[in-house]
Design a protein around this motif. Structure first.
Motif, PDB file in Angstrom:
ATOM      1  N   LYS A   1       0.711  -1.249  -0.027  1.00 33.05           N
ATOM      2  CA  LYS A   1       0.010  -0.032  -0.045  1.00 33.05           C
ATOM      3  C   LYS A   1       0.818   1.320   0.053  1.00 33.05           C
ATOM      4  N   ILE A   2       0.767   2.222  -1.127  1.00 31.25           N
ATOM      5  CA  ILE A   2       1.690   3.340  -1.098  1.00 31.25           C
ATOM      6  C   ILE A   2       0.772   4.483  -1.246  1.00 31.25           C
ATOM      7  N   LEU A   3       1.149   5.550  -0.237  1.00 31.46           N
ATOM      8  CA  LEU A   3       0.583   6.766   0.030  1.00 31.46           C
ATOM      9  C   LEU A   3       1.145   7.800  -0.881  1.00 31.46           C
ATOM     10  N   ILE A   4       0.484   8.477  -1.654  1.00 29.61           N
ATOM     11  CA  ILE A   4       0.883   9.531  -2.636  1.00 29.61           C
ATOM     12  C   ILE A   4       0.463  10.957  -2.008  1.00 29.61           C
ATOM     13  N   VAL A   5       1.432  11.701  -1.870  1.00 28.40           N
ATOM     14  CA  VAL A   5       1.141  13.057  -1.031  1.00 28.40           C
ATOM     15  C   VAL A   5       1.708  14.088  -1.992  1.00 28.40           C
ATOM     16  N   ASP A   6       0.714  14.799  -2.706  1.00 29.62           N
ATOM     17  CA  ASP A   6       0.910  15.814  -3.535  1.00 29.62           C
ATOM     18  C   ASP A   6      -0.319  16.945  -3.704  1.00 29.62           C
TER      19      ASP A   6
END
Length: 355
Positions: A6-11
């Motif tokens: 599970k990958i969290l993308i923060v942008d």
């Protein structure tokens, strides 16, 4: 059934999130998203991602602050964090290192580099921890995963509260990076590149530990190592000796790996830095690492960034401590970003009296 990472993308840019979500889902990962650092902290608390892709400049809370908070938290500090920075943003990389970043991606993000760095961050750390465990099996429970520096401090004063914080110490800092990592990520499948880097770094880890050095957290294509001694000239010599060993080890590994040889570039600087121990509690037990921050560390990072393939650059204080033991090539004075005065640099050719 294999559980998807599970990958969290923060942008804060919706287009960037949409692009990364599509790329990561095509690679088989599950994705989450947040538009600023505060939302990222909330997502981490609620969903527990396996890895975080973190932008630098965002409203409400920037990436550096969010990273620092996560790395200072016992429950979240082991989550790999990959900063997304602009091309040539050396200052952001240095701030990211000090905040605890595990690796970096350059914007605009290349899909092959994205896949390679994510796999490296997820697998290389696990492999390094396993390697450290193998080297420590013959020691008792107290010694497992504990760098020599921490053991010496505990032996001198078991109740010393400074173990939990940071203090000024005289050190030599060595930065090592793989030259042309992006190019390699375009030539090799991610799994093959990951295995290749693991092989080289495992050998490097052995040499650094044998010399009494401590590895700071590794990034996908590099790491920082710290060396100590009672006198500056001794740890400076140790750091340069190890750098030469790593260069020789790279050449030996390249003879075995002639199809895709790797090249390293290194920077070394000596002086007083703010150094402290950090304790990580994981499923496999307790592990300690040391971090150093300040101008000494920053200059070492800048020297590594300026070094060419196979080159070892040292700062003026390190060069002064080496005396006549090494053959150095004077490169003159260079003005570096955010450094008030031009810096006298030397390239290490080899030890005096060796072939």
């Amino acid at each position: 059934m294999t559980v998807r990472a599970k990958i969290l993308i923060v942008d804060d840019e919706p287009f960037n999130i949409d692009y990364l979500e599509q790329e990561l889902e095509d690679l088989g990962y599950e994705t989450l998203s947040a538009t600023n650092g505060q939302e990222a902290l909330e997502q981490v608390a609620a969903a527990g991602p396996d890895l975080i892709l973190l932008d630098v400049m965002m409203p409400v809370m920037d990436g550096f602050t969010a990273c620092r908070i996560l790395k200072e938290n016992e429950e979240t500090r082991l989550i790999p964090i990959l900063f997304m920075t602009a091309l040539g943003a050396t200052e952001d990389r240095i701030k990211g290192i000090e905040a605890g970043a595990d690796d970096f991606l350059t914007k605009p993000v290349d899909e092959r580099e994205l896949a390679a760095r994510i796999q490296t961050s997820l697998k290389l750390k696990q492999a390094m921890d396993h390697r450290i465990g193998e080297l420590s099996r013959v020691r008792d429970h107290f010694e497992k995963f504990v760098p020599e520096t921490v053991k010496k401090l505990v032996a001198e004063n078991p109740d010393d509260p400074s173990l939990a914080g940071k203090r000024e110490r005289d050190v030599s800092v060595l930065f090592l990076d793989i030259s042309g990592y992006t190019r390699l990520s375009e030539q090799l499948p991610a799994a093959e590149l990951n295995a290749l880097v693991e092989r080289y770094f495992s050998t490097f880890l052995d040499h650094i530990h044998e010399a009494g050095g401590d590895i700071n957290e590794t990034a996908g294509d590099g790491f920082m190592a710290l060396f100590y001694a009672e006198e500056r000239r001794f740890h400076a010599v140790k750091a340069v000796d190890v750098a030469l060993l790593l260069r020789t080890a790279t050449e030996a590994l390249n003879r075995e790996n002639s199809e895709h040889p790797l090249s390293m570039h290194m920077g070394i600087n000596s002086g007083t830095a703010l150094v402290g121990s950090t304790r990580f509690e994981g499923l496999r037990g307790t592990r300690w690492t040391f971090t150093a921050s300040g101008p000494v560390t920053n200059l070492a990072a800048r020297l590594a960034a300026m070094a060419g393939e196979g080159q070892i650059l040292v700062g003026p204080e390190t060069a002064r401590c080496l005396g006549e033991r090494f053959q150095l090539e004077a490169l003159g004075r260079e003005r570096l970003k955010n450094v008030a005065e031009a810096v006298e640099m030397h390239a290490v050719v080899g030890r005096v009296g060796t072939g």
